[in-house]
Enzyme design. Structure first.
Site, PDB file in Angstrom:
ATOM      1  N   ASP A   1    -112.674 -55.851   6.360  1.00 50.59           N
ATOM      2  CA  ASP A   1    -111.803 -56.186   7.487  1.00 50.59           C
ATOM      3  C   ASP A   1    -112.122 -57.571   8.056  1.00 50.59           C
ATOM      4  OD1 ASP A   1    -109.877 -54.186   7.841  1.00 50.59           O
ATOM      5  OD2 ASP A   1    -111.332 -52.822   8.709  1.00 50.59           O
TER       6      ASP A   1
ATOM      7  N   CYS B   1    -122.159 -53.413   4.863  1.00 44.83           N
ATOM      8  CA  CYS B   1    -121.677 -52.184   4.224  1.00 44.83           C
ATOM      9  C   CYS B   1    -120.309 -52.363   3.585  1.00 44.83           C
ATOM     10  CB  CYS B   1    -121.628 -51.029   5.236  1.00 44.83           C
ATOM     11  SG  CYS B   1    -120.459 -51.264   6.581  1.00 44.83           S
TER      12      CYS B   1
ATOM     13  N   GLU C   1    -116.814 -56.384  12.275  1.00 45.65           N
ATOM     14  CA  GLU C   1    -115.714 -56.528  11.318  1.00 45.65           C
ATOM     15  C   GLU C   1    -114.509 -57.234  11.921  1.00 45.65           C
ATOM     16  OE1 GLU C   1    -114.482 -52.626  10.039  1.00 45.65           O
ATOM     17  OE2 GLU C   1    -114.990 -51.749  11.972  1.00 45.65           O
TER      18      GLU C   1
ATOM     19  N   HIS D   1    -105.232 -40.229  -7.863  1.00 51.39           N
ATOM     20  CA  HIS D   1    -106.278 -39.241  -8.110  1.00 51.39           C
ATOM     21  C   HIS D   1    -107.012 -39.548  -9.414  1.00 51.39           C
ATOM     22  CE1 HIS D   1    -108.215 -35.418  -7.274  1.00 51.39           C
ATOM     23  NE2 HIS D   1    -108.144 -35.157  -8.559  1.00 51.39           N
TER      24      HIS D   1
END
Length: 591
Positions: A453, A500, A429, A188
């Site tokens: 990927d 992307c 991908e 976090h």
């Protein structure tokens, strides 16, 4: 001067005084009680107080870090309300006739150890959440108020690690940088640092010595280094670098409103990758031309149940309306591999990266898929939405998707619900999709290349496995050649193609992608203006000429140390070499 290296969460330079944050971990003794019922009531009252505190933290995080940052407190609420946690506390209080503090401490230890021992990386991270909950309850039982990190001047914050509660309570204006001894890139603290856009390092192994308090520190987020009590030469050099960064930031702001056009007139689109509504502000502030990737899986990951059609519709509509006439590409559910949802009830897989994930879940569990598609088609009335399908490997899958899409339209027609006509695209991908991209291009409106990927599948190197980091090379010639092939196949079919994945934000490849003819780069909001500067300063035609004369594929660089007698590993053909008919001469390496 002391120098420590860690994992870089966010680049940039910070110079300032150090504040060492350490929790006071008081051992909780098994103090006996004669009134177990009263202790149980104390626990329940403390739990109710904790829930109210979590509600407050959720609202604060929602404003400062968006839904992703706030979702952690929903998880804390779920854990606190979970019967197993409360039953464990009750069993210890009544079974051992001890006070509530000891029962909470022991329960926290048990549950934290249980999560820490799990195989799944996401679930291991939940061990820190259990500790955070238990410490909150102990503080309430002990009559302590909520503790924060207070300082009168902006500081470099050093800690072993920071819990979600601690990070949200920080006065963000007073934090120059986060540096933790432990922690991961998915913690976090790391998420908050990225949201705030400040330099941050994790897993530095730095000893938290109280003597460091007040000392001067320098954090180089790009190099992943923290200097403590820097010498004069380091301080001067890094001070100059910091001033240069500030000047660059000012200059970047002057690029807002400029078109992404090269010196020789070639245009490219610069879009933003986002995870939720909270990221929209950053996308707009950084002058994104649209949303190139909305990761819809976060809508699922943030819940303990399947999101309804209405819940999804409201989110997609908000994004579309906020972006106005700017394009919004929403990727359908991409659960699986490193992103797991317990309530999906998926079977455990030996190799989840190659298992039932993304579009495979959607096609094998069509009810989930239809719910999302209905929400997307309805929301498309309110903006320029396109739908993108991940993990495609065949034309057959596209045919199955098209069939389900038609069924969804029929359902909406039957309900009398209005819907738009969103564009239909796919992610490239998998090596399979790249190799048959000429066939796939005939079936869809656009491609978006997911380089993360694609690289791991092409190089057979798990991007989540630190043991093979040195073999995961996103600049590998095979990756770049495959991207070039996909671009050419897309353009031959008359469709656009974007990138992307993380590679799209790599400034070292921006000119290469321009030369390839990539139509769109979709990156994190903070990378848009730096890429725009490169685009505006580039003459693509000149770069192509230079590349043809000077550019050598990375394979040549990789083989320089190989033994010259090895015909496979040397730097291409040598004078006097002969090749059988049909065999490669090596000339293609120079193409």
């Amino acid at each position: 001067m002391q120098v420590y290296h860690g994992k870089s969460v966010f680049g940039g330079i910070a110079i300032g005084r150090i504040l060492v944050y350490g929790r006071e971990e008081k051992p909780v003794k098994p103090e006996k009680t004669k009134d177990a019922k009263a202790e149980m009531l104390r626990y329940r009252k403390a739990a109710q107080t904790a829930l109210k505190q979590l509600d407050g933290l959720y609202q604060k995080a929602l404003q400062e870090a968006g839904e992703d940052g706030a979702a952690i407190f929903e998880i804390h609420r779920m854990m606190l309300e979970d019967n197993a946690y409360g039953e464990s506390v009750e069993n210890i209080i009544y079974g051992q006739q001890v006070k509530a503090e000891y029962a909470v401490a022991r329960t926290g230890e048990h549950f934290a150890r249980m999560f820490a021992d799990m195989e799944d990386a996401y679930m291991r991270e939940r061990a820190a959440d259990v500790k955070d909950i238990s410490e909150r309850l102990l503080a309430i039982l002990g009559g302590e108020g909520e503790k924060g990190i207070r300082t009168k001047e902006p500081v470099i914050l050093l800690a072993e690690d920071l819990s979600p509660s601690e990070t949200v309570r920080l006065d963000k204006e007073m934090i120059l940088s986060f540096v933790t001894a432990r922690g991961s890139l998915n913690s976090h603290t790391a998420i908050l640092a990225r949201t705030m856009g400040i330099p941050a390092l994790v897993d530095t192994g730095l000893p938290l010595d109280g003597k460091l308090d007040g000392m001067l520190g320098i954090v180089d987020g790009l190099a992943g280094v923290i200097y403590i009590d820097p010498d004069e030469e380091t301080l001067t050099g890094m001070g100059k670098a910091l001033e240069q960064e500030k000047e660059k930031a000012k200059l970047l702001q002057t690029l807002k409103g400029r078109e992404n056009v090269t010196l020789d007139g070639q245009s490219i689109l610069l879009y933003a990758n986002i995870g939720n509504i909270g990221d929209l502000a950053a996308a707009l502030q950084n002058d994104a031309g649209g949303i190139g990737l909305l990761r819809s899986e976060f809508i699922y990951l943030e819940r303990d149940r399947f999101p309804t059609e209405e819940e999804q519709f409201r989110i997609y509509r908000t994004v579309a309306e906020t972006m106005g006439k700017k394009p919004v590409i929403i990727r359908t559910l991409d659960i699986g591999a490193d992103k797991q949802c317990d309530y999906f009830g998926m079977e455990k897989e030996g190799n989840p990266a190659l298992g039932c994930r993304a579009i495979r879940i959607c096609l094998t569990r069509p009810d989930i898929f239809r719910t999302q598609l209905r929400a997307l088609f309805r929301a498309s009335v309110y903006g320029e939405i396109s739908i993108m399908y991940p993990m495609i490997t065949s034309v057959k899958e596209i045919c199955r998707i098209r069939k389900i899409v038609e069924e969804v339209k029929e359902e909406l027609n039957a309900r009398g619900v209005a819907y738009g006509n969103p564009g239909q695209g796919i992610m490239i991908e998998t090596p399979a999709a790249a190799l048959i991209s000429d066939l796939l291009a005939r079936e869809v409106d656009f491609f978006s290349i997911g380089t993360n990927d694609l690289t791991q599948y092409l190089l057979a190197a798990d991007r989540q496995n630190r043991a093979v980091d040195e073999f995961y090379d996103s600049h590998h010639p095979a990756v770049l050649r495959l991207i070039q092939m996909v671009v050419e196949n897309a353009h031959q079919a008359g469709i656009r193609v974007g990138i992307c994945g993380e590679l799209g934000a790599d400034p070292g490849l921006t000119r290469e992608f321009l030369a390839m003819g990539v139509d769109e780069l979709s990156v994190s909001p903070g990378r848009i203006l730096p890429l725009r500067r490169i685009i505006l300063e580039t003459d693509v035609s000149e770069y192509r000429k230079m590349r043809q004369k000077e550019w050598q594929p990375p394979v040549y660089m990789e083989t320089q140390e190989c033994h010259r007698s090895n015909s496979i590993c040397r730097q291409g053909p040598e004078e006097g070499d002969t090749f059988p008919a049909g065999r490669s001469t090596g000339d293609e390496y120079l193409a």
